[in-house]
Design an enzyme around this catalytic site. Structure first.
Site, PDB file in Angstrom:
ATOM      1  N   CYS A  79       0.846  -1.308   0.198  1.00 19.22           N
ATOM      2  CA  CYS A  79       0.373   0.014  -0.505  1.00 19.22           C
ATOM      3  C   CYS A  79       0.855   1.192  -0.178  1.00 19.22           C
ATOM      4  CB  CYS A  79      -1.163  -0.385   0.639  1.00 19.22           C
ATOM      5  SG  CYS A  79      -2.486   1.249   1.347  1.00 19.22           S
ATOM      6  N   HIS A 167      -3.977  -4.337   0.227  1.00 16.82           N
ATOM      7  CA  HIS A 167      -3.322  -5.003   1.524  1.00 16.82           C
ATOM      8  C   HIS A 167      -3.815  -6.830   1.676  1.00 16.82           C
ATOM      9  CE1 HIS A 167      -3.123  -1.115   3.949  1.00 16.82           C
ATOM     10  NE2 HIS A 167      -3.634  -1.074   3.171  1.00 16.82           N
ATOM     11  N   GLU A 169      -2.343  -8.946   4.073  1.00 12.81           N
ATOM     12  CA  GLU A 169      -2.885  -8.910   5.298  1.00 12.81           C
ATOM     13  C   GLU A 169      -4.240  -9.363   5.832  1.00 12.81           C
ATOM     14  OE1 GLU A 169      -1.401  -6.314   3.891  1.00 12.81           O
ATOM     15  OE2 GLU A 169      -1.939  -4.630   6.201  1.00 12.81           O
ATOM     16  N   SER A 221      -1.206 -14.139  38.621  1.00 12.58           N
ATOM     17  CA  SER A 221      -2.497 -13.005  38.370  1.00 12.58           C
ATOM     18  C   SER A 221      -3.608 -14.749  38.440  1.00 12.58           C
ATOM     19  CB  SER A 221      -2.927 -12.290  37.220  1.00 12.58           C
ATOM     20  OG  SER A 221      -2.895 -12.769  35.886  1.00 12.58           O
ATOM     21  N   GLY A 223      -4.636 -15.127  34.949  1.00 15.78           N
ATOM     22  CA  GLY A 223      -4.268 -15.336  33.828  1.00 15.78           C
ATOM     23  C   GLY A 223      -3.457 -15.971  33.387  1.00 15.78           C
ATOM     24  N   VAL A 224      -3.701 -15.805  31.892  1.00 14.74           N
ATOM     25  CA  VAL A 224      -2.935 -16.977  30.533  1.00 14.74           C
ATOM     26  C   VAL A 224      -1.257 -16.249  30.673  1.00 14.74           C
ATOM     27  CG1 VAL A 224      -2.496 -17.340  28.415  1.00 14.74           C
ATOM     28  CG2 VAL A 224      -4.299 -16.839  29.368  1.00 14.74           C
TER      29      VAL A 224
END
Ligand code: XMP
Length: 509
Positions: A79, A167, A169, A221, A223-224
């Site tokens: 682009c 684009h 992507e 935490s 979390g992941v």
């Protein structure tokens, strides 16, 4: 040495997407702002020039010196990148009447061009720029066209440079992934060895080298990110790792014990600290959302610091920082690179003279999950919905008390367990319950009740920036609503939130 594709960011909203698509091809890549080109080592296999909100004709359009790159490394210019090379080489770019925006089809493809290998005739592509290439230098060869844009893609004679005005992507470019893959394999000859297993192997070696015999503290935490960081560090340095998991009294029901149990099962040293009472004290009478976040954040830092100081020989503080926290799209104005760092532990490293170690700082979220899978972390942990740091504190509207937390924990557990049982948990991006500061009239048996209202929220999203409310089946909503009102004392009404973001946010506070 890890092979790498360098992505020069000109500020496009799609730059991170290019990086993710490159990584999906098992090729490591890094995004750098166009005005901070890093030293070009031997490991650089190719360079991608991103799109940009600028027009190359803007007086302050980004125009870096690419002489160290062009002709020396394979280049894919996307682009704005494509228009930039034309403009720098004496061609003409303008906003033409026949420009295309949105979907288009490639009416001409030069199949001798390596980036178009296996791309079928008429392939759909996505255009997202106001400008187009009107004149191009004689050594530029057209590699694809649409009905209205002749120079939709080109190559440059004598250098391994390929350019696309569309684009590749984005999802709407149907063969975009093939085109990127072709660039990586046919042009850059990448080995494609960036796999979760290889990442784990090299990351563990790096961590051992970096940390040596020192001790490390990590804030868990549940979390992941912090869980994967803990397991990676444990694999690298075993007993030198000490995790601290603070119960702020605002976690989901049983979460504190569940997390402690699962880490115990992995033989990882975790110190659980029940600081609920301190948090409730700090939150007494606080009703304003930002004030609550501040009170929770400050108490967390105080508790964490006090615990961390007990590990006298620790020299490192590990953090679960991931790549999106590290990069920001290049500031399209101004020269400085913006780096946002993830300091949920305040200025602790400086204060305690600890060095920071961030094993996940090169990974996107989906890669963290893949690495977690390669480390055999259970899917139940890896596929957990996002949960905010201040926890239920921002899902109890108004002031927070231990009793309100208990009610919301019960409601939330019925809702989340219900989603799992109905096979809906993995179909929504995030779900949770909110305790409203409203009482409503109800009737139970022969009695009139005047009790609390809870709202259920579930959203579909990819990154939390935008979100749509999930169309959960009525039968499911009916079942959980019934169960909540029957089982949770103090609640007599359940409502479902049908607002999207924007204009609403995911959390209510
Ligand atoms: P909003 O409510 O802004 O939420 O649409 C977007 C995502 O961010 C999470 N969120 C937070 N996470 N601390 C966090 O760690 C916070 O203060 C916070 N506020 C919102 C939210 O759960 C959602 O995933």
């Amino acid at each position: 040495m890890q092979e790498c594709i360098l992505i020069l960011d000109f500020g496009s909203q799609y730059t991170q997407l290019i990086a993710r698509k490159v990584r999906e091809n098992n090729v490591y890549c890094e995004i750098h702002p166009y005005n901070h080109i890093p030293p070009l080592d031997n490991n650089i296999k190719g360079v991608i020039l991103s799109g940009s909100p600028y027009s190359v004709n803007d007086p302050d359009a980004p125009k870096p010196d690419l002489s160290g790159i062009r002709g020396k490394y394979p280049v894919l210019a996307v682009c704005y990148g494509a228009q930039l090379l034309v403009s720098l080489s004496g061609g003409k770019v303008a906003s033409a009447k026949s420009r295309e925006y949105g979907r288009a089809n490639l009416s001409y493809i030069d199949h001798s061009c390596p980036v178009f290998k296996n791309v079928p005739a008429n392939s759909q592509v996505w255009m997202s720029h106001g400008d187009t290439i009107l004149e191009y230098p004689a050594n530029f060869h057209i590699t694809c066209s649409t009905e209205s844009v002749k120079a939709c893609g080109y190559s440059i004679e004598g250098e391994p440079t390929y350019a696309l005005q569309f684009h590749p992507e984005v999802y709407h470019s149907t063969d975009g992934f093939t085109i990127l893959k072709n660039f990586l394999t046919e042009v850059c000859h990448c080995q494609a060895d960036w796999t979760p297993d290889n990442f784990v192997k090299s990351c563990v070696e790096d961590l051992r080298r970096q940390i040596g015999q020192e001790e490390v503290i990590l804030g868990l935490s549940g979390g992941v990110d912090s869980s994967v960081a803990a397991v990676l560090l444990h694999k690298a340095i075993g007993k030198q790792l000490h995790c601290i998991f603070v119960d702020n009294g605002l976690l989901r029901k049983n979460e504190f014990q569940d997390v402690l149990d699962s880490f115990k099962g992995m033989d990882i040293d975790v110190k659980g600290v029940d600081a609920s009472a301190l948090f409730y004290k700090a939150l007494e009478g606080v009703t304003e959302p930002e004030a609550k976040r501040k009170a929770i954040g400050k108490t967390f830092i105080d508790v964490f610091e006090a615990e961390a100081r007990k590990f006298k020989s620790a020299r490192f503080l590990a953090q679960g920082t991931i790549y999106p926290d590290v990069i920001e799209s290049a500031p399209v104005k101004g020269p400085s690179q913006t780096i946002k760092s993830h300091h949920n532990v305040g200025g602790l490293p400086e204060k305690m003279n600890l060095k920071v170690v961030e094993p996940l700082r090169s990974l996107f979220k989906d890669e963290v999950r893949r690495v977690g899978r390669s480390l055999a972390l259970p899917d139940r942990l890896l596929n957990r919905h996002p949960f905010p740091g201040p926890g239920l504190g921002i899902r109890i509207l108004g002031d927070i008390t231990a009793e309100k937390v208990r009610i919301l924990q019960e409601v939330d557990a019925i809702y989340i367990d219900g989603l799992r049982e109905a096979g809906l948990y993995d179909k929504v991006w995030q779900a949770g319950a909110i305790l409203l500061p409203v009482q409503s009239v109800g009737v139970m048996g022969d009695e009139r009740t005047y009790e609390r209202v809870v709202a259920l929220r579930a959203v579909n999203s990819t990154d939390g920036m935008t979100a749509d409310w999930s169309r959960l089946p009525y039968e499911f909503l009916a079942k959980v609503s019934n169960e909540i009102i029957n089982k949770v004392r103090g609640v007599n009404r359940v409502v479902y939130d049908i607002s999207s973001k924007p204009p609403s946010t995911i959390e209510w506070e």
